[in-house]
Scaffold this motif. Structure first.
Motif, PDB file in Angstrom:
ATOM      1  N   TYR A  36       0.884  -1.174   0.000  1.00  0.00           N
ATOM      2  CA  TYR A  36       0.000   0.000   0.000  1.00  0.00           C
ATOM      3  C   TYR A  36       0.916   1.216   0.000  1.00  0.00           C
ATOM      4  CZ  TYR A  36       1.160   0.434   4.965  1.00  0.00           C
ATOM      5  OH  TYR A  36       1.850   0.591   6.139  1.00  0.00           O
ATOM      6  N   GLY A  37       0.321   2.417  -0.041  1.00  0.00           N
ATOM      7  CA  GLY A  37       1.148   3.634  -0.004  1.00  0.00           C
ATOM      8  C   GLY A  37       1.439   4.132  -1.396  1.00  0.00           C
ATOM      9  N   SER A  38       2.553   4.860  -1.539  1.00  0.00           N
ATOM     10  CA  SER A  38       2.828   5.546  -2.802  1.00  0.00           C
ATOM     11  C   SER A  38       3.692   4.698  -3.724  1.00  0.00           C
ATOM     12  CB  SER A  38       3.599   6.838  -2.533  1.00  0.00           C
ATOM     13  OG  SER A  38       3.042   7.528  -1.465  1.00  0.00           O
ATOM     14  N   HIS A  39       3.557   4.988  -5.010  1.00  0.00           N
ATOM     15  CA  HIS A  39       4.473   4.377  -5.972  1.00  0.00           C
ATOM     16  C   HIS A  39       5.901   4.805  -5.652  1.00  0.00           C
ATOM     17  CE1 HIS A  39       1.908   2.221  -8.705  1.00  0.00           C
ATOM     18  NE2 HIS A  39       1.041   3.218  -8.676  1.00  0.00           N
ATOM     19  N   THR A  40       6.853   3.961  -5.952  1.00  0.00           N
ATOM     20  CA  THR A  40       8.306   4.091  -5.738  1.00  0.00           C
ATOM     21  C   THR A  40       8.708   4.037  -4.257  1.00  0.00           C
ATOM     22  OG1 THR A  40       8.606   6.504  -5.603  1.00  0.00           O
ATOM     23  CG2 THR A  40       8.556   5.560  -7.825  1.00  0.00           C
ATOM     24  N   ARG A  41       7.745   4.086  -3.341  1.00  0.00           N
ATOM     25  CA  ARG A  41       8.083   3.901  -1.925  1.00  0.00           C
ATOM     26  C   ARG A  41       6.936   3.175  -1.217  1.00  0.00           C
ATOM     27  NH1 ARG A  41       7.905   8.899  -3.735  1.00  0.00           N
ATOM     28  NH2 ARG A  41       6.084  10.115  -3.214  1.00  0.00           N
ATOM     29  N   GLU A  56       6.643 -28.881  -3.398  1.00  0.00           N
ATOM     30  CA  GLU A  56       6.961 -29.636  -4.630  1.00  0.00           C
ATOM     31  C   GLU A  56       8.469 -29.792  -4.811  1.00  0.00           C
ATOM     32  OE1 GLU A  56       5.027 -27.178  -7.497  1.00  0.00           O
ATOM     33  OE2 GLU A  56       3.022 -27.862  -6.912  1.00  0.00           O
ATOM     34  N   GLY A  57       9.243 -29.329  -3.848  1.00  0.00           N
ATOM     35  CA  GLY A  57      10.699 -29.515  -3.902  1.00  0.00           C
ATOM     36  C   GLY A  57      11.448 -28.416  -4.633  1.00  0.00           C
ATOM     37  N   HIS A  58      10.770 -27.301  -4.909  1.00  0.00           N
ATOM     38  CA  HIS A  58      11.452 -26.204  -5.603  1.00  0.00           C
ATOM     39  C   HIS A  58      12.286 -25.365  -4.651  1.00  0.00           C
ATOM     40  CE1 HIS A  58       8.156 -26.748  -8.633  1.00  0.00           C
ATOM     41  NE2 HIS A  58       9.147 -26.483  -9.456  1.00  0.00           N
ATOM     42  N   ILE A  59      13.327 -24.788  -5.181  1.00  0.00           N
ATOM     43  CA  ILE A  59      13.932 -23.605  -4.559  1.00  0.00           C
ATOM     44  C   ILE A  59      13.063 -22.448  -5.047  1.00  0.00           C
ATOM     45  CG2 ILE A  59      15.936 -22.065  -4.566  1.00  0.00           C
ATOM     46  CD1 ILE A  59      17.668 -24.584  -5.154  1.00  0.00           C
ATOM     47  N   VAL A  60      12.531 -21.647  -4.126  1.00  0.00           N
ATOM     48  CA  VAL A  60      11.602 -20.585  -4.541  1.00  0.00           C
ATOM     49  C   VAL A  60      12.366 -19.266  -4.630  1.00  0.00           C
ATOM     50  CG1 VAL A  60       9.474 -19.375  -3.997  1.00  0.00           C
ATOM     51  CG2 VAL A  60       9.705 -21.801  -3.430  1.00  0.00           C
ATOM     52  N   VAL A  61      12.409 -18.696  -5.821  1.00  0.00           N
ATOM     53  CA  VAL A  61      13.228 -17.505  -6.065  1.00  0.00           C
ATOM     54  C   VAL A  61      12.311 -16.292  -6.268  1.00  0.00           C
ATOM     55  CG1 VAL A  61      14.997 -16.485  -7.536  1.00  0.00           C
ATOM     56  CG2 VAL A  61      15.005 -18.962  -7.124  1.00  0.00           C
ATOM     57  N   CYS A  62      12.246 -15.415  -5.255  1.00  0.00           N
ATOM     58  CA  CYS A  62      11.316 -14.281  -5.306  1.00  0.00           C
ATOM     59  C   CYS A  62      12.029 -13.012  -5.745  1.00  0.00           C
ATOM     60  CB  CYS A  62      10.717 -14.020  -3.919  1.00  0.00           C
ATOM     61  SG  CYS A  62       9.866 -15.446  -3.247  1.00  0.00           S
ATOM     62  N   ALA A  63      11.344 -12.243  -6.569  1.00  0.00           N
ATOM     63  CA  ALA A  63      11.870 -10.934  -6.977  1.00  0.00           C
ATOM     64  C   ALA A  63      11.796  -9.991  -5.774  1.00  0.00           C
ATOM     65  CB  ALA A  63      11.038 -10.388  -8.131  1.00  0.00           C
ATOM     66  N   GLY A  64      12.920  -9.407  -5.410  1.00  0.00           N
ATOM     67  CA  GLY A  64      12.919  -8.443  -4.313  1.00  0.00           C
ATOM     68  C   GLY A  64      12.376  -7.105  -4.778  1.00  0.00           C
ATOM     69  N   PHE A  65      12.197  -6.166  -3.816  1.00  0.00           N
ATOM     70  CA  PHE A  65      11.970  -4.751  -4.165  1.00  0.00           C
ATOM     71  C   PHE A  65      10.583  -4.464  -4.715  1.00  0.00           C
ATOM     72  CE2 PHE A  65      13.378  -1.380  -7.510  1.00  0.00           C
ATOM     73  CZ  PHE A  65      13.359  -0.319  -6.612  1.00  0.00           C
ATOM     74  N   GLN A  66       9.681  -5.481  -4.768  1.00  0.00           N
ATOM     75  CA  GLN A  66       8.395  -5.217  -5.413  1.00  0.00           C
ATOM     76  C   GLN A  66       7.252  -5.940  -4.729  1.00  0.00           C
ATOM     77  OE1 GLN A  66       7.714  -7.961  -9.021  1.00  0.00           O
ATOM     78  NE2 GLN A  66       9.782  -7.209  -9.343  1.00  0.00           N
ATOM     79  N   GLY A  67       6.065  -5.377  -4.879  1.00  0.00           N
ATOM     80  CA  GLY A  67       4.847  -6.017  -4.400  1.00  0.00           C
ATOM     81  C   GLY A  67       3.692  -5.502  -5.247  1.00  0.00           C
ATOM     82  N   ILE A 112       1.824  -2.445  -9.703  1.00  0.00           N
ATOM     83  CA  ILE A 112       3.096  -2.828  -9.079  1.00  0.00           C
ATOM     84  C   ILE A 112       3.620  -1.657  -8.256  1.00  0.00           C
ATOM     85  CG2 ILE A 112       5.513  -3.447  -9.534  1.00  0.00           C
ATOM     86  CD1 ILE A 112       4.545  -4.789 -12.121  1.00  0.00           C
ATOM     87  N   HIS A 113       4.084  -1.963  -7.051  1.00  0.00           N
ATOM     88  CA  HIS A 113       4.770  -0.973  -6.216  1.00  0.00           C
ATOM     89  C   HIS A 113       6.218  -1.417  -6.036  1.00  0.00           C
ATOM     90  CE1 HIS A 113       1.248   0.778  -3.632  1.00  0.00           C
ATOM     91  NE2 HIS A 113       1.532   1.554  -4.656  1.00  0.00           N
ATOM     92  N   THR A 114       7.150  -0.485  -6.076  1.00  0.00           N
ATOM     93  CA  THR A 114       8.490  -0.830  -5.586  1.00  0.00           C
ATOM     94  C   THR A 114       8.645  -0.240  -4.183  1.00  0.00           C
ATOM     95  OG1 THR A 114       9.510   1.075  -6.660  1.00  0.00           O
ATOM     96  CG2 THR A 114       9.508  -1.014  -7.884  1.00  0.00           C
TER      97      THR A 114
END
Ligand code: ADP
Ligand code: ASP
Ligand code: MG
Length: 407
Positions: free
Chosen positions: A105-110, A127-138, A145-147
């Protein structure tokens, strides 16, 4: 079987070889019998490049579109990392912030993280995966998309570690841990084995950008113990956790420097009494973040007020204050000074030891360094110095507290 969160910053995935190095480390961690969640930054330089492209198109790009653009940096690196893991015979899946269930929630870019729904992460782990999540975003409620602000992958990692109740949270970077000062500035700096959340927070928010300050706040709030480590070796790093009595034995634990500081002074203020409120409201309405504030009244009754801020805010601050000058009296005027830096010393031991400020300012005086505005908290003393002097200042204060001797 432990649940492990490992975050790798931009320099740790800055080349294909480094991505392969991270892939190998994640696979080793899984092979040791752990369930592994990785949080990955964009390859080093990519976020800056994308911001640069946006500014080639227009001076003030809409923040929604900036988020759309810069979040692609992390999507590149997570996909490449999963390919590297597949190539090495492992099983991994990459997830965007939205797919990982990171709601903002909140403002874009922050943006701020409001909640995390880790259902998909657990499915993939099962399922046995290594789960690789993109940082810096939601993702916001409306699907945008927010960073999360620069350095925001640290925040993603700490928030995910809290949400999944990880047993271990490690932040991998390009140095062995948190040092007594930036090792690129003070060669004698030593790795600090253990720091309290408060110390890490004060260091991060006063310029030690090895951790994003907001991520440390979140770690403290949820009691996430984390370790800062080097992605290129297996040395032990810096553990950041609740304060304990051993930490108080050293008065000063670390020194931070922050460059690109500017000072604005409003002088000749003769009216009204509430001038501080007028000035600070004007700055707040322009969304300008100020740092140190000093006010005083001269013997002739004229008041002056000074504050520091990042250089990038100086133009906007001048514009905002020009509008209220007439309200502060006929002689009120603005003075600005650029080319400053801030030096801070931090340590929980300061609470119970006197004389710390005297040692700091004696060391600076002996080195011939002129100091300016001063601000303190319970566990920090900060002063402005000329930007050209800041590295010398850091070395002088580092030596004065014998920080090169370690703890
Ligand atoms: P990452 O890409 O892993 O997120 P950062 O560049 O954000 O890495 O943070 C690591 C850098 O932080 C180091 O290379 C170092 O120059 C800098 N740094 C500043 N202050 C400190 C400190 N006190 N201890 C360690 N590193 C520091
Ligand atoms: N890529 C983003 C940045 O450069 C986030 C991060 O690296 O943590 O700020
Ligand atoms: Mg970082």
């Amino acid at each position: 079987m432990a649940l492990v969160v490992q975050k790798y910053g931009g320099s740790s995935v800055g080349t294909i070889d480094r991505i392969r190095n991270v892939a190998g480390r994640l696979m080793d961690t899984q092979r040791e019998g752990n369930r592994v969640i990785a949080v990955i930054s964009a390859m080093s330089g990519v976020t800056d490049q994308l911001i640069g492209l946006a500014h080639q198109v227009m001076e003030n790009p809409p923040e929604r579109e900036l988020d759309m653009l810069v979040s692609t940096g992390e999507q590149q690196s997570v996909a490449l990392l999963c390919m590297a893991i597949a190539e090495m015979g492992g099983k991994a899946i990459s997830l965007t912030g939205a797919q990982a269930g990171i709601c903002t929630y909140g403002s874009h870019t922050r943006g701020r993280i409001g909640s995390i729904s880790p259902g998909k992460i657990f499915e993939a782990l099962n399922e046995g995966h290594i789960v690789v999540c993109a940082g810096f975003q939601g993702v916001a409620e409306d699907g945008d998309i927010h960073t999360l602000g620069r350095g925001g992958s640290d925040l993603s990692a700490i928030a995910l570690a809290a949400a999944v109740k990880a047993d271990i949270c490690r932040i991998y970077t390009d140095v062995d841990g948190v040092y007594t000062c930036d090792p690129r500035v003070v060669r004698e700096a030593r790795k600090i084995p253990c720091l309290s959340y408060e110390e890490m927070l004060e260091m991060a928010s006063s310029g030690s950008k090895v951790m994003q300050a907001r991520s440390v706040e979140l770690a403290k709030k949820y009691g996430v113990v984390f370790e800062v480590r080097n992605s290129m070796n297996n040395n032990s790093g810096t553990i950041v956790q609740e304060e304990n009595s051993a930490m108080e034995s050293l008065t000063v634990r670390g020194i931070s420097i922050e460059r690109n500081q500017a000072r604005v002074t409003v002088s000749g203020i003769t009216a009204p009494v509430a001038y501080t409120a007028i000035i600070l409201t004007a700055l707040a309405e322009a969304e300008i973040n100020i740092d140190m504030i000093v006010a005083n009244t001269a013997h002739d009754g004229r008041a002056r007020q000074s504050f520091t801020m990042n250089m990038s805010e100086l133009g906007a601050a001048q514009a905002a204050l020009k509008g209220v000058l007439p309200m502060l009296g006929p002689e009120a005027r603005l003075e600005t000074e650029a080319g400053l830096a801030k030096l801070s010393v931090v340590g929980v031991g300061m609470r119970s030891n006197s004389g710390v400020a005297a040692t700091v300012f004696r060391a600076l005086a002996d080195a011939g360094i002129v100091t300016g505005m001063i601000a303190t908290s319970e566990i920090r003393i900060s002063t402005t110095v000329e930007a050209a002097d800041v590295e010398r200042a850091a070395r002088a204060v580092h030596a004065a507290f014998h920080l090169e001797q370690g703890s």
